[in-house]
Design a protein around this motif. Structure first.
Motif, PDB file in Angstrom:
ATOM      1  N   MET A   1      17.873 -63.879  26.929  1.00 27.22           N
ATOM      2  CA  MET A   1      18.451 -63.707  25.606  1.00 27.22           C
ATOM      3  C   MET A   1      19.850 -63.108  25.717  1.00 27.22           C
ATOM      4  O   MET A   1      20.066 -62.179  26.499  1.00 27.22           O
ATOM      5  N   ALA A   2      20.793 -63.629  24.964  1.00 33.10           N
ATOM      6  CA  ALA A   2      22.147 -63.067  24.955  1.00 33.10           C
ATOM      7  C   ALA A   2      22.127 -61.770  24.161  1.00 33.10           C
ATOM      8  O   ALA A   2      21.831 -61.758  22.969  1.00 33.10           O
ATOM      9  N   LEU A   3      22.451 -60.662  24.843  1.00 35.33           N
ATOM     10  CA  LEU A   3      22.362 -59.344  24.231  1.00 35.33           C
ATOM     11  C   LEU A   3      23.724 -58.665  24.186  1.00 35.33           C
ATOM     12  O   LEU A   3      24.582 -58.905  25.028  1.00 35.33           O
ATOM     13  N   ARG A   4      23.890 -57.809  23.206  1.00 34.75           N
ATOM     14  CA  ARG A   4      25.040 -56.913  23.187  1.00 34.75           C
ATOM     15  C   ARG A   4      24.708 -55.692  24.036  1.00 34.75           C
ATOM     16  O   ARG A   4      23.539 -55.407  24.297  1.00 34.75           O
ATOM     17  N   PRO A   5      25.712 -54.921  24.452  1.00 33.67           N
ATOM     18  CA  PRO A   5      25.449 -53.764  25.328  1.00 33.67           C
ATOM     19  C   PRO A   5      24.498 -52.740  24.722  1.00 33.67           C
ATOM     20  O   PRO A   5      23.793 -52.041  25.450  1.00 33.67           O
ATOM     21  N   ASP A   6      24.459 -52.625  23.396  1.00 35.76           N
ATOM     22  CA  ASP A   6      23.626 -51.609  22.763  1.00 35.76           C
ATOM     23  C   ASP A   6      22.244 -52.119  22.375  1.00 35.76           C
ATOM     24  O   ASP A   6      21.495 -51.413  21.691  1.00 35.76           O
ATOM     25  N   GLU A   7      21.880 -53.324  22.797  1.00 36.15           N
ATOM     26  CA  GLU A   7      20.594 -53.897  22.422  1.00 36.15           C
ATOM     27  C   GLU A   7      19.604 -53.806  23.579  1.00 36.15           C
ATOM     28  O   GLU A   7      19.960 -54.031  24.733  1.00 36.15           O
ATOM     29  N   ASP A   8      18.358 -53.486  23.253  1.00 36.43           N
ATOM     30  CA  ASP A   8      17.319 -53.238  24.250  1.00 36.43           C
ATOM     31  C   ASP A   8      16.115 -54.116  23.938  1.00 36.43           C
ATOM     32  O   ASP A   8      15.506 -53.992  22.872  1.00 36.43           O
ATOM     33  N   LEU A   9      15.764 -55.003  24.865  1.00 38.10           N
ATOM     34  CA  LEU A   9      14.596 -55.865  24.665  1.00 38.10           C
ATOM     35  C   LEU A   9      13.320 -55.054  24.481  1.00 38.10           C
ATOM     36  O   LEU A   9      12.392 -55.493  23.803  1.00 38.10           O
ATOM     37  N   GLY A  10      13.275 -53.864  25.081  1.00 37.84           N
ATOM     38  CA  GLY A  10      12.077 -53.055  24.984  1.00 37.84           C
ATOM     39  C   GLY A  10      11.787 -52.561  23.586  1.00 37.84           C
ATOM     40  O   GLY A  10      10.678 -52.087  23.308  1.00 37.84           O
ATOM     41  N   LEU A  11      12.750 -52.654  22.683  1.00 37.49           N
ATOM     42  CA  LEU A  11      12.554 -52.204  21.310  1.00 37.49           C
ATOM     43  C   LEU A  11      12.067 -53.315  20.396  1.00 37.49           C
ATOM     44  O   LEU A  11      11.806 -53.071  19.218  1.00 37.49           O
ATOM     45  N   LEU A  12      11.946 -54.535  20.929  1.00 38.70           N
ATOM     46  CA  LEU A  12      11.542 -55.675  20.103  1.00 38.70           C
ATOM     47  C   LEU A  12      10.029 -55.819  20.079  1.00 38.70           C
ATOM     48  O   LEU A  12       9.353 -55.609  21.079  1.00 38.70           O
ATOM     49  N   GLY A  13       9.506 -56.195  18.922  1.00 40.97           N
ATOM     50  CA  GLY A  13       8.092 -56.464  18.780  1.00 40.97           C
ATOM     51  C   GLY A  13       7.781 -57.918  19.075  1.00 40.97           C
ATOM     52  O   GLY A  13       8.641 -58.693  19.507  1.00 40.97           O
ATOM     53  N   GLU A  14       6.549 -58.302  18.800  1.00 37.13           N
ATOM     54  CA  GLU A  14       6.103 -59.653  19.114  1.00 37.13           C
ATOM     55  C   GLU A  14       6.916 -60.692  18.341  1.00 37.13           C
ATOM     56  O   GLU A  14       7.026 -60.628  17.112  1.00 37.13           O
ATOM     57  N   GLY A  15       7.491 -61.641  19.079  1.00 36.82           N
ATOM     58  CA  GLY A  15       8.238 -62.734  18.468  1.00 36.82           C
ATOM     59  C   GLY A  15       9.601 -62.360  17.929  1.00 36.82           C
ATOM     60  O   GLY A  15      10.286 -63.197  17.344  1.00 36.82           O
ATOM     61  N   GLU A  16      10.035 -61.113  18.128  1.00 36.80           N
ATOM     62  CA  GLU A  16      11.325 -60.693  17.599  1.00 36.80           C
ATOM     63  C   GLU A  16      12.448 -61.007  18.585  1.00 36.80           C
ATOM     64  O   GLU A  16      12.216 -61.190  19.774  1.00 36.80           O
ATOM     65  N   PHE A  17      13.668 -61.045  18.073  1.00 33.86           N
ATOM     66  CA  PHE A  17      14.811 -61.342  18.935  1.00 33.86           C
ATOM     67  C   PHE A  17      16.077 -60.763  18.324  1.00 33.86           C
ATOM     68  O   PHE A  17      16.126 -60.448  17.125  1.00 33.86           O
ATOM     69  N   TYR A  18      17.095 -60.590  19.161  1.00 34.49           N
ATOM     70  CA  TYR A  18      18.454 -60.308  18.702  1.00 34.49           C
ATOM     71  C   TYR A  18      19.186 -61.639  18.660  1.00 34.49           C
ATOM     72  O   TYR A  18      19.202 -62.374  19.650  1.00 34.49           O
ATOM     73  N   GLY A  19      19.783 -61.959  17.527  1.00 34.57           N
ATOM     74  CA  GLY A  19      20.389 -63.267  17.412  1.00 34.57           C
ATOM     75  C   GLY A  19      21.736 -63.242  16.732  1.00 34.57           C
ATOM     76  O   GLY A  19      22.261 -62.191  16.342  1.00 34.57           O
ATOM     77  N   VAL A  20      22.302 -64.432  16.576  1.00 40.07           N
ATOM     78  CA  VAL A  20      23.576 -64.584  15.889  1.00 40.07           C
ATOM     79  C   VAL A  20      23.297 -64.643  14.387  1.00 40.07           C
ATOM     80  O   VAL A  20      22.462 -65.430  13.929  1.00 40.07           O
ATOM     81  N   GLY A  21      23.972 -63.789  13.644  1.00 41.39           N
ATOM     82  CA  GLY A  21      23.789 -63.772  12.200  1.00 41.39           C
ATOM     83  C   GLY A  21      24.621 -64.846  11.526  1.00 41.39           C
ATOM     84  O   GLY A  21      25.780 -65.075  11.888  1.00 41.39           O
ATOM     85  N   VAL A  22      24.017 -65.522  10.538  1.00 41.49           N
ATOM     86  CA  VAL A  22      24.692 -66.628   9.854  1.00 41.49           C
ATOM     87  C   VAL A  22      24.674 -66.367   8.353  1.00 41.49           C
ATOM     88  O   VAL A  22      23.610 -66.132   7.769  1.00 41.49           O
ATOM     89  N   ASP A  23      25.859 -66.383   7.741  1.00 39.60           N
ATOM     90  CA  ASP A  23      25.968 -66.150   6.302  1.00 39.60           C
ATOM     91  C   ASP A  23      26.711 -67.274   5.593  1.00 39.60           C
ATOM     92  O   ASP A  23      26.816 -67.276   4.376  1.00 39.60           O
ATOM     93  N   THR A  24      27.247 -68.234   6.361  1.00 37.91           N
ATOM     94  CA  THR A  24      27.955 -69.364   5.755  1.00 37.91           C
ATOM     95  C   THR A  24      27.283 -70.689   6.084  1.00 37.91           C
ATOM     96  O   THR A  24      27.863 -71.742   5.847  1.00 37.91           O
ATOM     97  N   GLY A  25      26.072 -70.623   6.663  1.00 40.08           N
ATOM     98  CA  GLY A  25      25.384 -71.841   7.049  1.00 40.08           C
ATOM     99  C   GLY A  25      26.010 -72.520   8.247  1.00 40.08           C
ATOM    100  O   GLY A  25      25.736 -73.694   8.514  1.00 40.08           O
ATOM    101  N   THR A  26      26.842 -71.781   8.990  1.00 35.52           N
ATOM    102  CA  THR A  26      27.621 -72.382  10.074  1.00 35.52           C
ATOM    103  C   THR A  26      27.660 -71.449  11.287  1.00 35.52           C
ATOM    104  O   THR A  26      27.718 -70.236  11.143  1.00 35.52           O
ATOM    105  N   VAL A  27      27.625 -72.040  12.481  1.00 36.01           N
ATOM    106  CA  VAL A  27      27.806 -71.309  13.726  1.00 36.01           C
ATOM    107  C   VAL A  27      28.906 -72.002  14.509  1.00 36.01           C
ATOM    108  O   VAL A  27      29.127 -73.207  14.358  1.00 36.01           O
ATOM    109  N   ALA A  28      29.595 -71.234  15.361  1.00 35.16           N
ATOM    110  CA  ALA A  28      30.679 -71.819  16.146  1.00 35.16           C
ATOM    111  C   ALA A  28      30.648 -71.300  17.571  1.00 35.16           C
ATOM    112  O   ALA A  28      30.265 -70.155  17.831  1.00 35.16           O
TER     113      ALA A  28
END
Length: 319
Positions: A214-241
């Motif tokens: 998973m692509a993580l930022r420096p302050d993100e910890d996989l150990g803090l995620l629950g079942e099926g959770e992830f850190y992801g890219v946030g989308v607010d315009t219906g678009t990713v680049a």
């Protein structure tokens, strides 16, 4: 050493009042480093404690006038409230505190290994390769057809790939990659509801990835995620680049140059100037949300590709 700094106990008249947290007496003991012990006793009154929100009761606030809350102060050796910092699994250290609460701790604690469900823990990268394999597949919406299409060449100049909503690129997800021009591929998913972008990939090597992370930022910890959770890219315009991390955009021109053209297309390229690399944007699945970004690594640990999965193939998805 650990200091039992604050301890709160509640007294209930009946088991039913206990289940609804309607306490009669709340007693809070606070131990200070100088050895002074403060005991505050709050009484719910004739109507009970149900009129107070739980956060107020547990934080020591109540309808009782603080000036009239009975407070007892007494000196005591701080050592009476200290215990050694335990190693993991050495729960017996806390037995005296349990006894103070009226519990009867077991004389021994037995730790047993338990099997870990394969589906537990953070979201896993499963079936990523199939997202870009042409042909029929099954989805939660029924039978579908996968159609990979080229979306152009992405030019990386800084050695950092950024994945972001193009309308909000202040905090993109970045991945260290080699500079150069690399193919961007979209995975189109055709269902009875229409055609959507199921995933997008930028490929840096012809060698197939051996493992995914998973692509993580420096302050993100996989150990803090629950079942099926992830850190992801946030989308607010219906678009990713996909873009180089140094790429900038003129927000006032995004509607005309990017968002309006995407109404009739799946992908749009914003060409770079002499000093800027280009940007390739595409529709984000079926709209706004948060989507996992996966890094595919080759046998030697190099980045082979980066994929954004819009989770149209999965039945559950993560959070």
């Amino acid at each position: 050493m650990l200091l039992a700094h604050r301890n709160t106990r509640w007294q209930f008249s009946t088991e039913q009042e206990r289940s609804s947290f309607k306490w009669d007496v709340q007693e809070t003991t606070t131990v200070f480093a100088d050895g002074l012990v403060e005991v505050r006793s709050e009484f719910a009154g004739p109507r009970g404690a149900s009129t107070q929100p739980l956060h107020a009761r547990t934080s020591g606030r109540s309808s009782v006038d603080p000036e009239h809350v009975p407070v007892r102060l007494s000196p005591a050796p701080v050592e009476d409230f200290l215990c050694r910092a335990p190693e993991f699994g050495d729960w017996q250290v806390f037995a005296p505190f349990l006894a103070q609460q009226g519990h009867e701790p077991a004389t021994t604690v037995v730790l047993n290994d338990v099997s870990v469900d394969e589906g537990s823990g953070p979201l896993r990268a499963t079936g990523i390769e199939q997202l870009f394999s042409s042909g029929a597949c099954d989805t939660p919406d029924g039978p579908a057809v996968v159609e990979p299409v080229d979306a152009g060449l992405l030019r990386i100049t800084s050695g950092q790939l950024a994945v972001s909503d193009p309308g909000w690129i202040r905090e993109p997800r970045t991945v260290a990659v080699p500079p150069g021009e690399f193919l961007v591929t979209l995975s189109l998913l055709r269902t009875t509801y229409g055609v959507d972008v199921a995933a997008a990939k930028v490929t840096f090597s012809d060698i197939p990835p051996r493992e995914w992370e998973m692509a993580l930022r420096p302050d993100e910890d996989l150990g803090l995620l629950g079942e099926g959770e992830f850190y992801g890219v946030g989308v607010d315009t219906g678009t990713v680049a996909f873009m180089d991390a140094t790429r900038t955009v003129i927000e006032d021109e995004l509607d005309e140059d990017l968002f309006i053209p995407l109404d009739g297309r799946f992908t749009v390229e914003l060409p770079g100037t002499e000093s800027e690399p280009n940007l390739i944007a595409f529709r984000a699945g079926r709209g706004d949300g948060s989507y996992p970004v996966w890094i595919g690594r080759t046998d030697d640990g190099q980045v082979g590709c980066v994929v954004v999965d819009f989770q149209l193939h999965s039945s559950g998805g993560g959070e």
